[in-house]
Structures are given as structure tokens and as C-alpha cells.
Design a protein around this motif. Structure first.
Motif, PDB file in Angstrom:
ATOM      1  N   ARG A 176      41.980  46.508  61.412  1.00  0.00           N
ATOM      2  CA  ARG A 176      41.016  47.210  62.268  1.00  0.00           C
ATOM      3  C   ARG A 176      41.683  48.365  62.996  1.00  0.00           C
ATOM      4  NH1 ARG A 176      39.477  41.642  63.594  1.00  0.00           N
ATOM      5  NH2 ARG A 176      37.601  41.135  62.374  1.00  0.00           N
ATOM      6  N   GLU A 177      42.908  48.155  63.451  1.00  0.00           N
ATOM      7  CA  GLU A 177      43.625  49.216  64.154  1.00  0.00           C
ATOM      8  C   GLU A 177      43.923  50.396  63.245  1.00  0.00           C
ATOM      9  OE1 GLU A 177      47.027  47.251  65.777  1.00  0.00           O
ATOM     10  OE2 GLU A 177      45.863  46.190  67.318  1.00  0.00           O
ATOM     11  N   ARG A 178      43.910  50.150  61.930  1.00  0.00           N
ATOM     12  CA  ARG A 178      44.106  51.235  60.970  1.00  0.00           C
ATOM     13  C   ARG A 178      42.790  51.920  60.608  1.00  0.00           C
ATOM     14  NH1 ARG A 178      49.120  49.577  57.201  1.00  0.00           N
ATOM     15  NH2 ARG A 178      50.197  48.219  58.679  1.00  0.00           N
ATOM     16  N   GLY A 179      41.690  51.449  61.184  1.00  0.00           N
ATOM     17  CA  GLY A 179      40.406  52.114  61.011  1.00  0.00           C
ATOM     18  C   GLY A 179      39.401  51.400  60.137  1.00  0.00           C
ATOM     19  N   ALA A 180      39.782  50.300  59.505  1.00  0.00           N
ATOM     20  CA  ALA A 180      38.879  49.611  58.589  1.00  0.00           C
ATOM     21  C   ALA A 180      37.876  48.743  59.337  1.00  0.00           C
ATOM     22  CB  ALA A 180      39.675  48.748  57.618  1.00  0.00           C
ATOM     23  N   ASP A 181      36.736  48.546  58.720  1.00  0.00           N
ATOM     24  CA  ASP A 181      35.750  47.548  59.161  1.00  0.00           C
ATOM     25  C   ASP A 181      36.153  46.238  58.492  1.00  0.00           C
ATOM     26  OD1 ASP A 181      33.537  46.097  59.944  1.00  0.00           O
ATOM     27  OD2 ASP A 181      32.196  47.019  58.473  1.00  0.00           O
ATOM     28  N   VAL A 182      36.437  45.199  59.265  1.00  0.00           N
ATOM     29  CA  VAL A 182      37.010  43.986  58.710  1.00  0.00           C
ATOM     30  C   VAL A 182      36.154  42.767  59.043  1.00  0.00           C
ATOM     31  CG1 VAL A 182      39.053  42.505  58.561  1.00  0.00           C
ATOM     32  CG2 VAL A 182      39.317  44.956  58.974  1.00  0.00           C
ATOM     33  N   SER A 183      35.902  41.957  58.018  1.00  0.00           N
ATOM     34  CA  SER A 183      35.272  40.658  58.193  1.00  0.00           C
ATOM     35  C   SER A 183      36.245  39.613  57.655  1.00  0.00           C
ATOM     36  CB  SER A 183      33.943  40.587  57.427  1.00  0.00           C
ATOM     37  OG  SER A 183      33.383  39.280  57.521  1.00  0.00           O
ATOM     38  N   ALA A 184      36.649  38.676  58.492  1.00  0.00           N
ATOM     39  CA  ALA A 184      37.636  37.669  58.099  1.00  0.00           C
ATOM     40  C   ALA A 184      37.039  36.268  58.233  1.00  0.00           C
ATOM     41  CB  ALA A 184      38.887  37.784  58.955  1.00  0.00           C
ATOM     42  N   GLU A 185      37.281  35.450  57.231  1.00  0.00           N
ATOM     43  CA  GLU A 185      36.723  34.092  57.193  1.00  0.00           C
ATOM     44  C   GLU A 185      37.791  33.126  56.711  1.00  0.00           C
ATOM     45  OE1 GLU A 185      33.489  31.501  57.825  1.00  0.00           O
ATOM     46  OE2 GLU A 185      33.457  33.685  58.047  1.00  0.00           O
ATOM     47  N   THR A 186      37.982  32.038  57.443  1.00  0.00           N
ATOM     48  CA  THR A 186      38.936  31.010  57.036  1.00  0.00           C
ATOM     49  C   THR A 186      38.265  30.091  56.024  1.00  0.00           C
ATOM     50  OG1 THR A 186      39.948  31.082  59.230  1.00  0.00           O
ATOM     51  CG2 THR A 186      40.508  29.213  57.825  1.00  0.00           C
ATOM     52  N   LEU A 187      38.730  30.147  54.786  1.00  0.00           N
ATOM     53  CA  LEU A 187      38.133  29.362  53.710  1.00  0.00           C
ATOM     54  C   LEU A 187      39.215  28.762  52.824  1.00  0.00           C
ATOM     55  CD1 LEU A 187      35.291  31.772  52.494  1.00  0.00           C
ATOM     56  CD2 LEU A 187      34.951  29.580  53.653  1.00  0.00           C
ATOM     57  N   ASP A 188      38.861  27.696  52.137  1.00  0.00           N
ATOM     58  CA  ASP A 188      39.713  27.090  51.119  1.00  0.00           C
ATOM     59  C   ASP A 188      39.145  27.491  49.762  1.00  0.00           C
ATOM     60  OD1 ASP A 188      41.023  25.438  49.302  1.00  0.00           O
ATOM     61  OD2 ASP A 188      41.058  23.724  50.658  1.00  0.00           O
ATOM     62  N   VAL A 189      39.937  28.162  48.941  1.00  0.00           N
ATOM     63  CA  VAL A 189      39.419  28.651  47.657  1.00  0.00           C
ATOM     64  C   VAL A 189      39.075  27.518  46.690  1.00  0.00           C
ATOM     65  CG1 VAL A 189      40.538  30.910  47.799  1.00  0.00           C
ATOM     66  CG2 VAL A 189      41.752  28.980  46.738  1.00  0.00           C
ATOM     67  N   THR A 190      39.496  26.303  46.983  1.00  0.00           N
ATOM     68  CA  THR A 190      39.115  25.187  46.113  1.00  0.00           C
ATOM     69  C   THR A 190      37.696  24.710  46.390  1.00  0.00           C
ATOM     70  OG1 THR A 190      39.997  23.458  47.576  1.00  0.00           O
ATOM     71  CG2 THR A 190      41.523  24.450  46.001  1.00  0.00           C
TER      72      THR A 190
ATOM     73  N   ASN B 127      45.728  27.614  42.305  1.00  0.00           N
ATOM     74  CA  ASN B 127      46.137  28.748  41.465  1.00  0.00           C
ATOM     75  C   ASN B 127      45.228  28.979  40.280  1.00  0.00           C
ATOM     76  OD1 ASN B 127      48.240  28.661  43.252  1.00  0.00           O
ATOM     77  ND2 ASN B 127      49.846  28.465  41.719  1.00  0.00           N
ATOM     78  N   LEU B 128      44.594  27.939  39.775  1.00  0.00           N
ATOM     79  CA  LEU B 128      43.686  28.092  38.634  1.00  0.00           C
ATOM     80  C   LEU B 128      42.231  27.989  39.073  1.00  0.00           C
ATOM     81  CD1 LEU B 128      43.040  28.442  35.688  1.00  0.00           C
ATOM     82  CD2 LEU B 128      43.601  26.031  35.295  1.00  0.00           C
ATOM     83  N   ASN B 129      41.846  26.828  39.639  1.00  0.00           N
ATOM     84  CA  ASN B 129      40.453  26.670  40.049  1.00  0.00           C
ATOM     85  C   ASN B 129      40.076  27.666  41.143  1.00  0.00           C
ATOM     86  OD1 ASN B 129      40.299  24.555  38.268  1.00  0.00           O
ATOM     87  ND2 ASN B 129      40.477  22.954  39.812  1.00  0.00           N
ATOM     88  N   GLY B 130      41.004  27.935  42.058  1.00  0.00           N
ATOM     89  CA  GLY B 130      40.705  28.892  43.116  1.00  0.00           C
ATOM     90  C   GLY B 130      40.445  30.293  42.588  1.00  0.00           C
ATOM     91  N   VAL B 131      41.161  30.683  41.554  1.00  0.00           N
ATOM     92  CA  VAL B 131      40.923  31.987  40.925  1.00  0.00           C
ATOM     93  C   VAL B 131      39.562  32.000  40.231  1.00  0.00           C
ATOM     94  CG1 VAL B 131      41.685  33.535  39.077  1.00  0.00           C
ATOM     95  CG2 VAL B 131      43.360  32.593  40.687  1.00  0.00           C
ATOM     96  N   VAL B 132      39.257  30.952  39.500  1.00  0.00           N
ATOM     97  CA  VAL B 132      37.944  30.856  38.845  1.00  0.00           C
ATOM     98  C   VAL B 132      36.827  30.893  39.888  1.00  0.00           C
ATOM     99  CG1 VAL B 132      36.445  29.387  37.444  1.00  0.00           C
ATOM    100  CG2 VAL B 132      38.862  29.610  36.855  1.00  0.00           C
ATOM    101  N   ASN B 133      37.029  30.160  40.992  1.00  0.00           N
ATOM    102  CA  ASN B 133      36.021  30.113  42.053  1.00  0.00           C
ATOM    103  C   ASN B 133      35.808  31.467  42.709  1.00  0.00           C
ATOM    104  OD1 ASN B 133      35.836  27.360  41.597  1.00  0.00           O
ATOM    105  ND2 ASN B 133      37.108  26.796  43.350  1.00  0.00           N
ATOM    106  N   THR B 134      36.797  32.341  42.631  1.00  0.00           N
ATOM    107  CA  THR B 134      36.683  33.692  43.179  1.00  0.00           C
ATOM    108  C   THR B 134      36.080  34.661  42.169  1.00  0.00           C
ATOM    109  OG1 THR B 134      38.665  33.304  44.530  1.00  0.00           O
ATOM    110  CG2 THR B 134      37.966  35.595  44.243  1.00  0.00           C
TER     111      THR B 134
END
Length: 259
Positions: free
Chosen positions: A55-69, A117-124
Motif C-alpha cells: 500500500r505504501e508503494r501505491g497499490a490497492d491491496v486486499s489481503a486474506e488469510t487462507l489455507d490453499v488446501t 504444493n499440488l492440491n493447493g496449486v490445483v485449487n488456485t
């Protein structure tokens, strides 16, 4: 003069595993006025620090704590991000390695590594494809590793998970090209991150995360299919993958555990 590449200036970028390491470095590198960053990671406090820096660099940021699994939660978040601002670039970066159990990965470590590393990538990737395909534009980057070219005895699950996403990503590149989507697979060597900080062995050609992130951004801007670096390690990895088994076994077998 505007860039001729449609991938040079993504305005809406989603990054998993953004709370540290390469994910954080890429988020910070992309952060600027006019850019919207959607960031997720498992460590809430570290993710908040990365988000604030962006944000300090100027970006609009949305952050969410999630588990990729958690496939349902991740898909819902990706869809919500895309509704807020259509995604130009999705970087499936989240990944883990593990320490050793009696000199090798234990069963629980093995399952956890594949889950992230595998399922999390597929889930994304699959929800990203679903929102990008109707408008026939978008770019997806999948984080693999040099370890995905030849299995190493001390980290079989890690190597296998990175090999799986590498080959899957390379196949997706061809499969999705006719839909107007670009797919790149990133195969770094050793990068100085919290993941590699625990390594108790010499890491040749170790790169700083900021330098690696700059290289990745340059290559994604030109829609490079396989982003493998540094090149000497990439060359050695390709050679290792072609070695006869008898020689490869001697070079890649697990070293004895050290106290």
C-alpha cells in the motif's frame, strides 16, 4: 511508448503464499499506483506487513488469510476478487518443504507437502481458469522448482510435487492457448527465503528473493512458458534428468543424516 506485450502491465494480480519469500517479493515488485493486489497467505501478521508495504508503494491491496488446501474457501475468494476487479495475472506460489524424519520425509510431512504444493496449486489454478476463460484473456503462473526435474533422495515428496505441477502447467499452456489464456511455469533454483533458511547444506548460486522476483516479472511480461533460473543450475538440472539410472542414483541418493 506503450508495451506491445499484453502481459507487460497487469493491473489486477492475485498471489498465493504472499506472506513471505518469493510471494512477498513479487507482491512488492508489482505494487504501484493503479495496480490492485489480492494477496493470501497462512501467516496473518506477516501477510499484513506485506500488504501494508505494498500500500505504501501505491497499490490497492486486499489481503486474506487462507489455507490453499481449502478448495471451497479459496475458490470463493478468487471469484470474489475477480468480481471486484477482473484478474489479469494469478500466481499460484504457495508451497512448503519439510524437515526430515529419520533422514527422510515422514508420512505426515509427505501428505502435507502434496496437499499444499499440488492440491493447493490445483485449487488456485482451476478457479482462475474458470473466471478468465469467458473473457478469453488472463495469465496464470505456477511455481515449480529445479527440484522438479530430477528426484533427490532427501526430499522425494517435495521433488515429486514440483515435478507434477511443472508438467501440469506445461500441458495447460498448450491446452488453454486456444482460450486466450497464457500459462507459465516458474522453476527457480535456490532463493534466499524462510523455506531455504532451514537448509543445512551449501546452496549453489543462491539468489536473493528480490532479484528472483524481478527476473520472474520480466519473463512473465514476455509470456515465457518455462522460467528456469539461474541458467547454470537449469542446465545441470536438464542434464541430471537425462542421466542413466546407475549414475543418477549415486548423485541423488539421500545423504546420511547429520546431527
Amino acid at each position: 511508448m506503450p508495451s506491445l506485450s499484453p502481459y507487460a502491465d497487469p493491473a489486477a494480480i492475485l498471489i498465493t503464499g504472499a506472506s513471505s519469500g518469493l510471494g512477498a517479493a513479487m507482491a512488492q515488485g508489482y505494487a504501484r499506483v493503479g495496480v490492485t493486489l489480492f494477496l493470501t497467505g497462512r501467516d496473518e501478521s506477516r501477510l499484513a506487513k506485506v500488504a501494508q508495504d505494498c500500500r505504501e508503494r501505491g497499490a490497492d491491496v486486499s489481503a486474506e488469510t487462507l489455507d490453499v488446501t481449502d478448495s471451497d474457501a479459496l475458490a470463493a475468494w478468487i471469484e470474489a476478487c475477480d468480481r471486484r476487479r477482473p484478474l489479469d495475472l494469478v500466481i499460484a506460489n504457495a508451497g512448503i518443504s519439510a524437515g526430515t524424519a529419520d533422514g527422510t520425509e515422514g508420512v505426515d510431512q509427505t501428505r502435507a507437502i502434496f496437499a499444499v504444493n499440488l492440491n493447493g496449486v490445483v485449487n488456485t489454478v482451476m478457479p482462475a481458469v474458470a473466471v478468465m476463460r469467458p473473457r478469453r484473456r488472463g495469465q496464470i503462473a505456477i511455481m515449480s522448482s529445479m527440484a522438479g526435474f530430477r528426484g533427490i533422495g532427501g526430499a522425494p515428496a517435495y521433488c515429486a510435487s514440483k515435478a507434477a505441477v511443472r508438467v501440469w502447467g506445461e500441458a495447460l499452456r498448450g491446452a488453454l492457448a486456444s482460450d486466450g489464456l497464457a500459462v507459465s511455469v516458474i522453476c527457480p533454483g535456490f532463493v534466499a527465503t524462510p523455506m531455504t533458511d532451514v537448509n543445512r547444506f551449501t546452496m549453489p548460486l543462491l539468489m536473493e528473493a528480490d532479484a528472483a522476483a524481478r527476473l520472474i516479472r520480466r519473463k512473465l511480461a514476455t509470456n515465457t512458458g518455462r522460467i528456469a533460473f539461474p541458467w547454470p543450475m537449469a542446465a545441470l538440472s536438464w542434464i541430471a534428468a537425462a542421466l542413466p539410472d546407475a549414475l543418477a542414483d549415486r548423485l541423488t541418493r539421500r545423504l546420511p543424516a547429520k546431527g
